[in-house]
Motif scaffolding. Structure first.
Motif, short mmCIF file in Angstrom:
data_model
loop_
_atom_site.label_atom_id
_atom_site.label_comp_id
_atom_site.label_asym_id
_atom_site.label_seq_id
_atom_site.Cartn_x
_atom_site.Cartn_y
_atom_site.Cartn_z
N GLN A 18 34.90 36.29 33.35
CA GLN A 18 33.71 36.40 34.20
C GLN A 18 33.26 37.86 34.32
O GLN A 18 32.07 38.17 34.27
CB GLN A 18 34.00 35.81 35.58
N LEU A 19 34.23 38.76 34.49
CA LEU A 19 33.90 40.18 34.59
C LEU A 19 33.32 40.69 33.28
O LEU A 19 32.33 41.45 33.27
CB LEU A 19 35.15 40.98 34.97
N ALA A 20 33.92 40.29 32.17
CA ALA A 20 33.43 40.74 30.87
C ALA A 20 32.00 40.28 30.64
O ALA A 20 31.13 41.06 30.23
CB ALA A 20 34.35 40.22 29.76
N LYS A 21 31.72 39.02 30.92
CA LYS A 21 30.36 38.49 30.73
C LYS A 21 29.37 39.17 31.67
O LYS A 21 28.25 39.52 31.26
CB LYS A 21 30.36 36.98 30.93
N ALA A 22 29.77 39.39 32.91
CA ALA A 22 28.88 40.06 33.86
C ALA A 22 28.59 41.49 33.44
O ALA A 22 27.54 42.05 33.79
CB ALA A 22 29.51 40.04 35.25
N LEU B 30 34.76 43.04 40.04
CA LEU B 30 33.77 41.99 40.26
C LEU B 30 33.02 42.20 41.57
O LEU B 30 31.80 42.02 41.64
CB LEU B 30 34.45 40.62 40.24
N GLU B 31 33.75 42.63 42.60
CA GLU B 31 33.12 42.89 43.89
C GLU B 31 32.14 44.05 43.79
O GLU B 31 31.03 44.01 44.33
CB GLU B 31 34.19 43.20 44.93
N LEU B 32 32.52 45.13 43.07
CA LEU B 32 31.64 46.27 42.89
C LEU B 32 30.38 45.88 42.12
O LEU B 32 29.27 46.34 42.43
CB LEU B 32 32.38 47.40 42.15
#
Length: 725
Positions: free
Chosen positions: A20-24, A67-69
């Motif tokens: 999810q982080l990579a895609k975001a 992810l939060e940042l």
């Protein structure tokens, strides 16, 4: 992980925070290789590439925090920093605030004026946020949007581009053809052992008047190091913003004619010490050429200029802006403190504004000025070559080639490291049929976040500069506008990850700059390129690339599969028989690419590769016979009919609907040797092979277009007819 049957990521994989982080963050976490095999990016590569973007994914806790940042940044951003709009169409911009915010907006135009039409904030029925409509009457160009929402303010760059790059009238009326050459490989008696801008000027004029060509594609002429040893590859420059000054011809500088007898004798003696190399068919000694030419240029520089010429130099410096000073400062540091590679610390320990660098400039002002002067002279000579091409009747003139990136220790990376990815990440490509082990080109990629935040300013300046002296620009590895294969240091070319870019922004820049000069854009879309990329390029008016050796039915990657008839080629394409990454066609027909790759240990299975090459050639001969370009007897004895088959392949090219058709000078003279073998550096004499015939007799610049074999191929390209057709 690779899987021939799987077509998408599983729900379990998509639910993982790392994915999810990579895609975001703009990474692709899976892709399809050139054979259509589904492949997932490893966790190791994802973590390393995220780190190169300044995103910590080193642990579960770090991933959660990152992810939060990311979410916090998205919530805080009032408007995107870059907005891509289309000329003549309304573009809606969402304002990231409550629907009842007090919003004001205005636009500053590229020329500094104010856009007079009102920009009204409107509610968005599909969102909780209001929007602003940018009207279709906004002129083409780069503008600045100013937005205030209550007490928050923000600015964004508007790239307002044509929806489509129009085909120039001269090309629209009928297809045009031209030559491809590595300009450094073609030399004359006036050269210094390496082809130069003087040779380029003569080649362009002769190509137009003696062969009827409308363009000439040349190798990248981006800037290189100031001192030898030089990097041979024109695709690994020190800067893409400036020119290669080693290609300057000293004798063509106006001040050369005004030298006193003593100074002129010194320049001529320096030329004479390397002039014999112009007729040597062996690998060119690019370092000997520059070691002789550079002091000759310094003699001319020290001789001074007339007030008129000095004023022209001052105008050049002013128009080039601060990047010219940065490049000259990097060159000065290189010359005084030594090359930045190895154990030399200055590259990492200084910046342009460092006190030590400014002191160095003050102490060596003449050398700093000399480096700026070299860029001026190079620009004059390249502009002169392009103007000569147009004056000689070419429709396009020069086609400039844009390299994918720059050297990691070059001027661009030193002066503006924030523009690039961190941590030693380099660009390349995954395994394909060019190289079964993948490729690492050793270049740091642009940081897409920086590009977005700065309105693509650095890309805009680079593209604008190239169109100042070109009728078209070829984008090497055009997939890089969409995504680049980032290779973390130490993981190898196979274990990288695709990072996505805002292709609409970069295509918008290309559309604006090409439209302003009535030019064209060519995308090298070979290799692992998804279908949607070719579709998007076509919609924007970017020509794709067709190469006969790769043009199989349905673009099959399998050697031996049948080749498509010429009528099935794309119209919106730049079509050729070969490329600079393959041997000349005569060499390819004799399997020199097989023997060379075997010799250099680039093949996992040499015997299998030989069989695939044989199947490929048989399929090509079948196509030529079936379409009537050669007879079965010719196909049965390739070595005895080498020139005939080469010309038949070009005749087939002329029967395609493609807008631009290209013949290689190496095919014109009958050369067999490769200019470049992908995946190698010092193992082969890449980018140092001079133009020679099949017997390795050097062909000098004035003789190229008088060659009977070149004339024969020229007639086919003009008339579209081979002897046996």
């Amino acid at each position: 992980m690779t899987n021939a049957t799987q077509r998408e990521e599983s729900a379990e994989r998509l639910a993982r925070p790392l994915i999810q982080l990579a895609k975001a963050s703009g990474l692709s976490t899976s892709f399809f290789d050139q054979l259509g095999t589904y492949t997932e990016i490893s966790d190791e590569a994802l973590v390393a590439v995220l780190a190169a973007l300044g995103i910590d994914a080193s642990s579960d806790e770090a991933i959660a925090h990152s992810l939060e940042l990311h979410d916090r940044h998205q919530r805080a951003q009032l408007i995107p920093p870059t907005i891509v709009a289309t000329v003549g169409k309304t573009t809606t911009v969402e304002i990231n605030c409550n629907a009842d915010c007090d919003i004001t907006a205005s636009i500053t135009l590229e020329d500094g004026g104010t856009f007079e039409e009102d920009l009204d904030a409107l509610p968005d029925l599909d969102s909780a946020h209001p929007t602003i409509a940018l009207p279709g009457s906004l002129p083409m160009g780069y503008h600045t949007l100013h937005v205030t929402a209550d007490e928050r303010t923000a600015e964004a760059t508007i790239i307002n581009a044509p929806a489509h790059i129009e085909v120039p009238a001269a090309v629209a009326e009928h297809h045009r053809w031209g030559w491809m050459t590595q300009m450094y490989s073609v030399r004359s008696h006036e050269s210094w052992g390496v082809g130069d801008y003087g040779d380029l000027k003569r080649l362009l004029a002769d190509a137009a008047t003696k062969s009827g060509a409308d363009f000439m594609l040349i190798n990248p002429i981006h800037a290189c190091a100031p001192l030898s040893p030089l990097e041979p590859s024109p695709y690994l420059p020190e800067s893409r913003r400036f020119l290669n000054v080693t290609y300057i011809r000293p004798q063509d500088i106006p001040e050369y004619a005004d030298l006193n007898a003593e100074a002129r004798a010194k320049v001529d003696a320096l030329h004479d010490c390397v002039a014999a190399n112009n007729e040597d068919a062996g690998p060119m000694d690019i370092n000997a050429a520059w070691d002789a030419k550079r002091p000759a240029l310094r003699i001319i520089f020290d001789a001074g200029r007339s007030p008129e010429r000095e004023a022209q130099f001052e105008d050049f410096k002013k128009n080039a802006g601060p990047d010219l000073d940065s490049f000259a400062a990097w060159s000065l540091c290189f010359e005084v403190w030594g090359a930045p590679w190895g154990d030399n610390p200055w590259f990492k320990e200084t910046t342009v504004s460092s006190e030590a660098v400014q002191q160095l400039i003050a102490e060596h002002r003449d050398l700093f000025e000399f480096n700026r002067w070299l860029q001026w002279i190079a620009t004059e000579q390249v502009n002169d070559a392009q103007q000569t091409a147009l004056d000689s009747g070419m429709a396009l003139g020069m086609i400039q080639d844009m390299a994918v990136g720059v050297h990691g220790l070059g001027a661009d990376a030193w002066a503006n490291p924030e523009r690039f990815a961190a941590g030693g990440v380099t660009v390349g490509c995954p395994p394909d049929f060019y190289n079964q082990q993948g490729q690492d080109w050793g270049q740091p990629p642009f940081n897409p976040n920086y590009l977005e935040a700065t309105g693509y300013q650095v890309y805009r300046e680079m593209v604008h500069f190239m169109y100042e002296h070109a009728g078209a620009v070829r984008i090497d590895h055009v997939l890089g506008l969409f995504r680049l294969w980032w290779i973390p240091q130490g993981l190898g070319a196979r274990n990288g990850a695709y990072v996505n870019y805002n292709y609409e922004a970069m295509l918008g820049v290309l559309a604006i700059e090409a439209t302003r000069v009535g030019g064209m854009v060519i995308g090298e879309d070979l290799g692992t390129v998804p279908d949607y990329v070719r579709q998007v390029l076509g919609e924007h008016g970017v020509l794709g690339t067709e190469v006969e050796w790769f043009a199989r039915v349905d673009y099959s990657p399998n050697a031996g599969d049948p080749y498509m008839p010429p009528s099935d080629y794309r119209r919106q394409a730049f079509a050729s028989v070969t490329t600079h990454d393959l041997p000349p066609t005569a060499g390819y027909l004799n399997y020199e690419h097989v023997e060379l790759r075997k010799k250099l240990h680039l093949l996992d299975d040499p015997e299998s590769f030989r069989k695939s090459a044989e199947a490929e050639q048989h399929a090509m001969l079948d196509r030529l016979v079936e379409s009537g370009y050669i007879t079965p007897d010719v196909a049965a004895d390739v070595p005895a009919h080498e020139q005939q088959i080469v010309e038949a392949m070009h005749a087939m090219l002329c029967d395609t609907p493609s807008l631009l058709l290209q013949a290689a000078l190496v095919d014109g003279v009958g050369e067999h040797r490769s200019q470049n073998q992908p995946g190698t550096s010092s193992e082969y004499s890449n980018w140092r092979v001079p133009l020679a015939d099949a017997n390795q007799h050097v062909i000098l610049t004035p003789d190229v277009f008088d060659s009977p074999r070149v004339q024969s191929l020229s007639k086919i390209m003009r008339d579209g007819t081979a002897t046996n057709k």
